[in-house]
Design a protein around this motif. Structure first.
Motif, mmCIF file in Angstrom:
data_model
loop_
_atom_site.group_PDB
_atom_site.id
_atom_site.type_symbol
_atom_site.label_atom_id
_atom_site.label_comp_id
_atom_site.label_asym_id
_atom_site.label_seq_id
_atom_site.Cartn_x
_atom_site.Cartn_y
_atom_site.Cartn_z
ATOM 1 N N TYR A 473 -18.765 43.919 -14.348
ATOM 2 C CA TYR A 473 -17.735 44.910 -12.960
ATOM 3 C C TYR A 473 -18.917 45.166 -11.951
ATOM 4 O O TYR A 473 -18.829 44.955 -11.067
ATOM 5 N N GLU A 474 -20.377 45.197 -11.918
ATOM 6 C CA GLU A 474 -21.107 45.070 -10.792
ATOM 7 C C GLU A 474 -21.254 43.839 -10.272
ATOM 8 O O GLU A 474 -21.476 44.059 -8.791
ATOM 9 N N LEU A 475 -20.656 42.795 -11.011
ATOM 10 C CA LEU A 475 -20.774 41.729 -9.843
ATOM 11 C C LEU A 475 -19.015 41.465 -8.870
ATOM 12 O O LEU A 475 -18.962 41.438 -7.492
ATOM 13 N N THR A 476 -18.612 42.418 -9.089
ATOM 14 C CA THR A 476 -16.936 43.435 -8.177
ATOM 15 C C THR A 476 -17.513 44.164 -7.189
ATOM 16 O O THR A 476 -16.931 44.242 -6.296
ATOM 17 N N LEU A 477 -18.715 44.247 -6.867
ATOM 18 C CA LEU A 477 -18.921 45.708 -6.160
ATOM 19 C C LEU A 477 -19.453 45.024 -4.307
ATOM 20 O O LEU A 477 -20.468 43.953 -4.781
ATOM 21 N N PRO A 478 -19.631 45.810 -3.656
ATOM 22 C CA PRO A 478 -19.699 44.863 -2.302
ATOM 23 C C PRO A 478 -21.339 45.129 -2.187
ATOM 24 O O PRO A 478 -21.963 46.499 -2.828
ATOM 25 N N ARG A 479 -22.395 44.297 -1.171
ATOM 26 C CA ARG A 479 -23.566 44.475 -1.561
ATOM 27 C C ARG A 479 -24.125 45.085 -1.000
ATOM 28 O O ARG A 479 -25.406 45.517 -1.363
ATOM 29 N N GLU A 480 -23.709 46.088 0.141
ATOM 30 C CA GLU A 480 -23.641 47.339 0.960
ATOM 31 C C GLU A 480 -23.949 48.181 0.621
ATOM 32 O O GLU A 480 -24.566 49.392 0.218
ATOM 33 N N ILE A 481 -23.542 48.655 -0.901
ATOM 34 C CA ILE A 481 -23.353 49.432 -1.986
ATOM 35 C C ILE A 481 -25.325 49.904 -2.459
ATOM 36 O O ILE A 481 -25.088 51.500 -2.644
ATOM 37 N N SER A 482 -25.815 49.217 -2.196
ATOM 38 C CA SER A 482 -27.555 49.828 -2.389
ATOM 39 C C SER A 482 -27.540 50.476 -1.436
ATOM 40 O O SER A 482 -28.468 51.327 -1.651
ATOM 41 N N SER A 483 -27.706 50.183 -0.465
ATOM 42 C CA SER A 483 -27.902 51.336 0.656
ATOM 43 C C SER A 483 -27.389 52.230 0.778
ATOM 44 O O SER A 483 -27.952 53.694 1.546
ATOM 45 N N TRP A 484 -26.047 52.680 -0.135
ATOM 46 C CA TRP A 484 -25.381 54.134 0.265
ATOM 47 C C TRP A 484 -26.078 55.025 -0.205
ATOM 48 O O TRP A 484 -27.244 54.900 -1.895
ATOM 49 N N SER A 485 -26.657 56.941 -0.687
ATOM 50 C CA SER A 485 -26.171 57.237 -1.446
ATOM 51 C C SER A 485 -25.527 57.538 -2.934
ATOM 52 O O SER A 485 -24.453 57.436 -3.211
ATOM 53 N N GLY A 486 -26.468 57.791 -4.201
ATOM 54 C CA GLY A 486 -26.228 57.701 -4.897
ATOM 55 C C GLY A 486 -24.873 58.255 -5.260
ATOM 56 O O GLY A 486 -23.960 57.796 -6.126
ATOM 57 N N LEU A 487 -24.647 59.759 -4.502
ATOM 58 C CA LEU A 487 -22.999 59.855 -4.841
ATOM 59 C C LEU A 487 -21.225 59.145 -4.273
ATOM 60 O O LEU A 487 -21.273 58.819 -5.252
ATOM 61 N N ALA A 488 -22.205 58.445 -2.974
ATOM 62 C CA ALA A 488 -21.796 57.719 -2.310
ATOM 63 C C ALA A 488 -21.104 56.202 -3.274
ATOM 64 O O ALA A 488 -19.877 55.684 -3.658
ATOM 65 N N ARG A 489 -22.150 55.642 -3.997
ATOM 66 C CA ARG A 489 -22.208 54.709 -4.810
ATOM 67 C C ARG A 489 -20.655 55.153 -6.715
ATOM 68 O O ARG A 489 -20.419 54.533 -6.746
ATOM 69 N N ASP A 490 -21.280 56.578 -6.932
ATOM 70 C CA ASP A 490 -20.606 56.754 -7.670
ATOM 71 C C ASP A 490 -19.045 57.101 -7.416
ATOM 72 O O ASP A 490 -18.097 56.294 -8.350
ATOM 73 N N GLN A 491 -18.829 57.972 -6.606
ATOM 74 C CA GLN A 491 -17.500 57.308 -5.601
ATOM 75 C C GLN A 491 -16.625 56.223 -5.664
ATOM 76 O O GLN A 491 -15.928 56.418 -6.127
ATOM 77 N N TYR A 492 -16.975 55.502 -4.737
ATOM 78 C CA TYR A 492 -16.625 54.007 -5.016
ATOM 79 C C TYR A 492 -16.230 53.542 -5.670
ATOM 80 O O TYR A 492 -15.542 52.692 -6.282
ATOM 81 N N VAL A 493 -17.270 53.757 -7.832
ATOM 82 C CA VAL A 493 -17.320 52.900 -8.425
ATOM 83 C C VAL A 493 -15.500 53.802 -8.725
ATOM 84 O O VAL A 493 -14.382 53.017 -9.418
ATOM 85 N N GLU A 494 -15.075 55.210 -8.801
ATOM 86 C CA GLU A 494 -14.875 55.987 -9.307
ATOM 87 C C GLU A 494 -13.562 55.309 -9.018
ATOM 88 O O GLU A 494 -11.920 55.429 -9.308
ATOM 89 N N ALA A 495 -13.224 55.406 -7.997
ATOM 90 C CA ALA A 495 -12.071 55.119 -6.693
ATOM 91 C C ALA A 495 -11.688 53.588 -7.139
ATOM 92 O O ALA A 495 -10.372 53.362 -7.007
ATOM 93 N N LYS A 496 -12.660 52.723 -7.152
ATOM 94 C CA LYS A 496 -11.778 51.599 -7.898
ATOM 95 C C LYS A 496 -11.683 51.098 -8.950
ATOM 96 O O LYS A 496 -10.969 50.393 -9.286
ATOM 97 N N SER A 497 -12.133 51.843 -9.884
ATOM 98 C CA SER A 497 -12.052 52.100 -11.584
ATOM 99 C C SER A 497 -10.934 52.604 -11.386
ATOM 100 O O SER A 497 -9.508 52.903 -12.063
#
Length: 650
Positions: A473-497
């Motif tokens: 699953y991590e291979l599907t995520l955008p490269r810039e996600i590592s610079s986001w806040s923890g909550l933003a990362r959580d929201q992105y994965v939730e929205a896309k899955s």
């Protein structure tokens, strides 16, 4: 709302296209019971099943431009079509209907593939450019409406649902092992993959163009994006919470105003929670639109929210209808659900919503507004608070006090995982080694759902090779996600899955369209998403208060008991819906028998037999057993209903 289908290829002729188009579109009659439309010419065949909501008199599809060299069929609504039409007319464009569909061909004439950037809506679009012999497929930003495509015989085939493709492409009626493993783990297959071999889903926010020579170009025109963690720190955010709250209120009211546009009456779901209550309250407070409300109630108090629903009905004075749903209702309707979802599900929760949509239709309504999406946009799920606590805990892994914060979660569960502190530390402590990974928040949930993978047959498991759910699953995520806040990362994965793959599909579009009901989701207006994504995390989760800014925006519209109510996710009885007086429902007994399981080949008959007996005795423990049982049963229903076509529910 509608169903669309069609195909393109150099060998397509007008005369030969019609029979295949009819086979495809007739499978989608539930999506469009108000009539069929067709267009076929050299290179293209388009079909449409209409659910008439806007421009009842002249809005039949396919729709063309004035030169009749651009044609479209589309499923959904363009909510800002009035403003777009006025702008296009001012630029000299001439219209022949009053429909929202016609703005699509004019926008394409004017802007080419960038036409999608101008649309505020929920849509799956197929557009044919006859001059360039070019097919364009486009899907809305959040993935509210589905669109599938496949290649066969030198042609590209597309449709709103897979069953329309299976009507002409029998070779696609085979289960993809990876698609099944993904569904049993993430709750849905990962775009562009599906459960079906050779069938792809167009990802949300994407446009696919197929040229005359067969060249294909996939463009992602929109995505959930977030600023870096530094940019969303409170010290750098330019607005106060008061200013941001006022702006959010304005955006939400405008989103609702647009989504109330219809030439038929509009209803709304009222769950008793903050999100749907806020939608209805804003309709009553800021528009002149009369609204009828609908809700579902359960016999089991653990799932029932009727007390809070009735509190909102009294507060707003709406004309309200409640559907009372029993465990037996759920069990008996489950096969129909799977025929519409076309994929396994891990919960029975979509069934009551499918039954509620039927009630809405019987009351004479075609459109309902729902509160879906608010939790993903504003940080409403316990998963987000879990992750916040676990990150805090990880700073002092040996602490026994920090994990106690978990006790503030899951108060609505009879068998809460946090009632036993030792179990809570063990369960939520797993996956701490993934602290810095974007999938960190989702590791406990995926660990639970992965229990179903242990029931796979040896052959199917072997076909997956070294597949690792977290790494994959991590291979599907955008490269810039590592610079986001923890909550933003959580929201992105939730929205896309979960959101796009399950909630908007199996629990959204499919269950509503089973009864020809269009669901609309104002919280997923892309302007609202983009605004919320720019906010500091503390504006969304303040302490342990979820959706903080949304609560502020609704503060003067809702009674205190609703405004301060802790999030209670919508749920329904799972494995207990399939056994009565110690016996399984007849179809359950047949599909879950050792012989049926062995013959299908997906699961281990002995392991499934033990799980079924455990559920029969009422000893299913927690989410893992329930999700595994429901996932296996629904897979068997997919097999016999859509793939094998020899079973009792074919």
């Amino acid at each position: 709302m509608c169903g669309i289908a069609g195909f393109s290829g150099q060998d397509v002729t007008a005369e030969a296209a019609r029979p295949a188009l009819e086979r495809m579109i007739h499978t989608l009659a539930h999506r469009g019971p108000d009539g069929y439309g067709f267009h076929a010419e050299a290179g293209i065949g388009l079909a449409h099943a209409r659910l008439s909501i806007i421009d009842l008199a002249t809005g039949d599809q396919p729709i063309h431009n004035p030169r009749r060299d651009v044609w479209t069929v589309f499923n959904g609504e363009i909510f800002n079509y009035i403003e777009l039409r006025q702008s296009l007319q001012a630029a000299g464009h001439q219209f022949y209907t009053q429909s929202d569909t016609e703005v699509i061909v004019h926008l394409y004439d004017r802007y080419g593939d960038d036409f999608v950037q101008h649309l505020n809506g929920q849509f799956a679009i197929a557009l044919w450019d006859a001059k360039r012999q070019r097919l364009v497929l486009a899907r809305d930003r959040a993935g509210i409406r589905p669109l599938f495509h496949a290649r066969s015989g030198g042609r590209v085939w597309f449709a709103s649902e897979v069953k329309a493709l299976l009507a002409v492409l029998p070779e696609c009626a085979a289960l993809d092992p990876l698609g099944l493993a993904q569904t049993l783990t993430y709750w849905s297959a990962v775009d562009p993959g599906t459960l079906y071999q050779g069938v792809q889903s167009l990802p949300p926010g994407c446009l696919l163009s197929i040229e005359r020579d067969g060249r294909e170009t996939m463009t992602q025109y929109w995505d959930w994006t977030f600023p870096s963690a530094a940019e969303t720190s409170p010290s750098r955010y330019p607005k106060t919470i008061e200013a941001a709250t006022a702006e959010l209120r304005e955006l939400l009211v405008d989103a609702i105003r647009l989504q109330l546009r219809a030439d038929v009456p509009v209803g709304a779901y009222l769950s008793g929670g903050l999100d749907s209550s806020g939608i209805v309250a804003m309709i009553r407070g800021f528009t002149q639109t009369p609204v009828r409300t609908f809700s579902v109630a359960f016999e089991d108090g653990e799932f029932d929210e009727s007390e809070h629903q009735q509190a909102m009905v009294r507060h707003l004075g709406t004309d309200h209808t409640t559907l009372h749903c029993t465990r037996r209702d759920i069990g008996e309707a489950f096969p129909r659900l799977i025929r519409h979802t076309e994929t396994p599900v891990l919960r029975t929760a979509p069934v009551p919503l499918m039954l509620l949509a039927g009630d809405v239709r019987r009351q004479g309504y075609k459109v309902v507004l729902t509160g879906e999406g608010a939790d993903e946009v504003f940080g409403g799920y316990d998963l987000f608070k879990e992750a916040k606590i676990r990150r805090f805990w990880a700073r002092q892994p040996g602490s026994r006090m920090r994990p106690l914060l978990l006790q503030r979660l899951y108060g609505y569960l009879e068998n809460s995982p946090v009632r036993n502190p030792a179990f809570a530390q063990s369960f939520f402590g797993q996956g701490m080694e993934h602290l810095q990974r974007p999938i960190f928040a989702h590791t406990p949930r995926w660990a639970t759902s992965q229990r179903a993978l242990s029931f796979l047959s040896p052959d199917l498991r072997a076909s997956l090779g070294e597949w690792n759910p977290l790494d994959a699953y991590e291979l599907t995520l955008p490269r810039e996600i590592s610079s986001w806040s923890g909550l933003a990362r959580d929201q992105y994965v939730e929205a896309k899955s979960l959101l796009a793959g399950y909630l908007l599909s199996s629990q959204g579009d499919r269950v509503a369209m089973a009864s020809s009901i269009e669901g609309r989701v104002p919280y997923l207006d892309h302007r609202v998403i983009e605004f919320a994504n720019r906010l500091p995390p503390s504006f969304k989760i303040r302490g342990m208060t979820e959706k903080y800014i949304l609560r502020r925006a609704l503060a003067d519209l809702l009674p205190e008991e609703i405004l301060q109510r802790t999030k209670q996710p919508y749920r329904s009885p799972d494995s207990q819906s399939f056994f009565f007086d110690g016996k399984p429902l007849d179809y359950v007994a047949e599909l879950m028998s050792a012989e049926s399981i062995r013959k299908a080949g997906y699961f281990d008959p002995v392991a499934v037999g033990r799980l079924t007996e455990k559920c029969r005795q009422g000893r299913a423990t927690g989410f893992a057993d329930n999700q595994a049982f429901v996932g296996i049963l629904s897979t068997m229903l997919v097999h016999h209903g859509l793939l094998d076509n020899t079973g009792p529910h074919a």
